[in-house]
Design an enzyme around this catalytic site. Structure first.
Site, PDB file in Angstrom:
ATOM      1  N   VAL A 132     -24.011 -77.703 -20.460  1.00  0.00           N
ATOM      2  CA  VAL A 132     -24.914 -76.604 -20.829  1.00  0.00           C
ATOM      3  C   VAL A 132     -24.160 -75.531 -21.618  1.00  0.00           C
ATOM      4  CG1 VAL A 132     -26.421 -74.775 -19.931  1.00  0.00           C
ATOM      5  CG2 VAL A 132     -26.488 -77.052 -18.908  1.00  0.00           C
ATOM      6  N   HIS A 135     -23.449 -76.768 -25.108  1.00  0.00           N
ATOM      7  CA  HIS A 135     -24.721 -76.843 -25.835  1.00  0.00           C
ATOM      8  C   HIS A 135     -25.110 -75.451 -26.348  1.00  0.00           C
ATOM      9  CE1 HIS A 135     -29.074 -78.234 -26.095  1.00  0.00           C
ATOM     10  NE2 HIS A 135     -29.231 -76.940 -25.984  1.00  0.00           N
ATOM     11  N   GLU A 136     -25.054 -74.446 -25.478  1.00  0.00           N
ATOM     12  CA  GLU A 136     -25.455 -73.086 -25.888  1.00  0.00           C
ATOM     13  C   GLU A 136     -24.467 -72.499 -26.894  1.00  0.00           C
ATOM     14  OE1 GLU A 136     -28.328 -72.767 -25.105  1.00  0.00           O
ATOM     15  OE2 GLU A 136     -28.410 -73.927 -23.260  1.00  0.00           O
ATOM     16  N   MET A 137     -23.174 -72.776 -26.711  1.00  0.00           N
ATOM     17  CA  MET A 137     -22.174 -72.203 -27.613  1.00  0.00           C
ATOM     18  C   MET A 137     -22.315 -72.729 -29.033  1.00  0.00           C
ATOM     19  SD  MET A 137     -18.747 -71.763 -25.326  1.00  0.00           S
ATOM     20  CE  MET A 137     -17.745 -71.310 -26.752  1.00  0.00           C
TER      21      MET A 137
END
Length: 181
Positions: A132, A135-137
Site C-alpha cells: 500500500v 502504491h501511494e508513493m
C-alpha cells in the site's frame, strides 16, 4: 476550505510530480485530516495527495485491520531500502474505479518520512502495508499502479474503466435494476 474530492483517471494530475512539503503548520494538519476523511468516506486504505488534487508529497495509510482505525500520515516519504524478494498482489485504486491489476513489488521496505510536526520518523513495512505504501508513493512521482503494466494492458484497462463509467452515467434512474456493463 472546500472539501477534498477524489480525482478520477485519466486526469493529467496523475502524470505530475508532487512538491516537497516545507511548511509544517495548521494548514498541513487540516489537509492531512481531510485526506483521512476522504480515505474513510471512500472506504479506501491509502491515499496519495495527488488523488485528491493536491500536489504535495503526502500519503495517508490506514489498513483498518479488524475494523480499527490506526492512520499513518507520511510527509515527504522516501524509501530507504527495498527487499530483494517481491510479492505480487492484486491492486486497485479509488481513482480508477473497477480497475484491478496484478503488480509485483518488494515485499519489505524501510521508509523515512516526517510526521505533521515535521519530526523525522522511520518505519519498517512488510506484506500488505509495504504494498500500500509503495502504491501511494508512486502517485507522488507522477506514476500510478498501472504504470507497472505493459502499455497494451494499461490502455485496455483504462478504456474499459471509461466505458463502464460512461454507462454508469448514461442511466439517470436510481431505481434502475440494470447493471450497465
Amino acid at each position: 476550505m472546500a472539501k477534498l474530492q477524489l480525482v478520477f483517471a485519466p486526469d493529467p494530475i496523475f502524470k505530475r510530480k508532487s512538491e516537497k512539503v516545507t511548511d509544517f503548520n495548521e494548514e498541513l494538519k487540516d489537509l492531512t485530516s481531510e485526506m483521512l476523511e476522504v480515505l474513510y468516506r471512500e472506504k479506501g486504505i491509502g491515499l496519495g495527495a495527488n488523488m485528491v488534487g493536491v500536489l504535495q508529497r503526502i500519503i495517508v495509510v490506514d489498513l483498518q485491520e479488524n475494523g480499527e482505525r490506526s492512520p499513518v500520515v507520511c510527509i515527504n516519504p522516501e524509501i530507504r531500502s527495498r527487499s530483494e524478494d517481491t510479492t505480487t498482489r492484486e491492486e486497485a485504486s479509488l481513482c480508477f474505479p473497477g480497475v484491478r491489476a496484478e503488480v509485483e513489488r518488494p515485499s519489505h521496505i524501510e521508509l523515512i518520512y516526517q510526521n505533521v510536526d515535521g519530526e523525522t520518523q522511520t518505519m519498517e513495512a512488510e506484506g500488505w502495508l509495504a504494498t500500500v505504501i509503495q502504491h501511494e508513493m508512486e502517485y507522488l512521482d507522477g506514476r500510478t499502479f498501472l504504470d507497472n503494466l505493459s502499455k497494451l494492458k494499461r490502455d485496455r484497462l483504462i478504456k474499459k474503466m471509461l466505458k463502464d463509467m460512461k454507462h454508469a452515467q448514461d442511466c439517470g434512474d436510481p431505481h434502475c435494476g440494470h447493471h450497465h456493463h
